[in-house]
Scaffold this motif. Structure first.
Motif, PDB file in Angstrom:
ATOM      1  N   THR A 126      52.044  35.000 -16.507  1.00 60.33           N
ATOM      2  CA  THR A 126      50.844  35.366 -17.264  1.00 60.33           C
ATOM      3  C   THR A 126      50.950  34.892 -18.706  1.00 60.33           C
ATOM      4  O   THR A 126      49.999  34.338 -19.261  1.00 60.33           O
ATOM      5  N   VAL A 127      52.111  35.115 -19.318  1.00 60.73           N
ATOM      6  CA  VAL A 127      52.320  34.665 -20.698  1.00 60.73           C
ATOM      7  C   VAL A 127      52.159  33.157 -20.785  1.00 60.73           C
ATOM      8  O   VAL A 127      51.523  32.641 -21.714  1.00 60.73           O
ATOM      9  N   ASP A 128      52.683  32.439 -19.811  1.00 59.53           N
ATOM     10  CA  ASP A 128      52.545  30.979 -19.809  1.00 59.53           C
ATOM     11  C   ASP A 128      51.081  30.548 -19.677  1.00 59.53           C
ATOM     12  O   ASP A 128      50.646  29.609 -20.349  1.00 59.53           O
ATOM     13  N   LEU A 129      50.313  31.232 -18.824  1.00 58.04           N
ATOM     14  CA  LEU A 129      48.895  30.906 -18.675  1.00 58.04           C
ATOM     15  C   LEU A 129      48.120  31.177 -19.969  1.00 58.04           C
ATOM     16  O   LEU A 129      47.288  30.365 -20.393  1.00 58.04           O
ATOM     17  N   LEU A 130      48.412  32.302 -20.596  1.00 59.87           N
ATOM     18  CA  LEU A 130      47.733  32.633 -21.853  1.00 59.87           C
ATOM     19  C   LEU A 130      48.133  31.668 -22.972  1.00 59.87           C
ATOM     20  O   LEU A 130      47.292  31.262 -23.779  1.00 59.87           O
ATOM     21  N   ALA A 131      49.399  31.302 -22.991  1.00 62.46           N
ATOM     22  CA  ALA A 131      49.866  30.341 -23.999  1.00 62.46           C
ATOM     23  C   ALA A 131      49.167  28.998 -23.809  1.00 62.46           C
ATOM     24  O   ALA A 131      48.804  28.326 -24.795  1.00 62.46           O
TER      25      ALA A 131
END
Length: 138
Positions: A19-24
């Motif tokens: 999720t953090v990677d997608l948001l980043a």
């Protein structure tokens, strides 16, 4: 655009690395600045070390509105990486509103170099004394 914003809202409830990677990715690459701002807010809500790193990494934005939101989100962390980032922003940023939030973020840190930076910010000239206001708040 609205669909991407709704997706970001839903993603902000998850804290896993994917999720953090997608948001980043949205913070760094979306075409619309509003989606980037929402991604920064979502990363700020997640509050993990990975989210903080993603925010700091994505701070090199050409749009001041996004840099402003990133600084606001990073400023909410009590972490040495966040302090170093705020210190760097205060030294290098041109926009006084962003510098104001960088100065505010340095308030909780007792390190002498941050104190010296805040004193310099107090003495600086900026539109409507925004930078000095941030230093006073700190």
């Amino acid at each position: 655009m609205i669909g991407r914003i709704f997706a970001i809202e839903k993603l902000s409830n998850s804290r896993d690395k994917e999720t953090v990677d997608l948001l980043a990715d949205r913070l760094g690459n979306d075409r619309f600045y509003g989606v980037r701002i929402e991604a920064a807010q979502a990363l700020g809500k997640i509050r993990s070390h990975e989210a903080l790193r993603a925010l700091i990494k994505a701070s090199e934005q050409s749009d001041a509105r996004i840099r402003h939101r990133v600084m606001m989100e990073v400023g909410g962390w009590f972490d040495e990486h966040a302090a170093e980032f705020a210190h760097k922003v205060l030294a290098e940023e041109k926009n006084p509103e962003i510098k104001r939030y960088a100065a505010r973020a340095l308030g909780p840190y007792p390190d002498e170099r941050y104190r010296d930076t805040l004193i310099a910010a107090l003495k600086s000239d900026s539109f409507d004394e925004l930078v000095a206001d941030g230093a006073i708040t700190a």
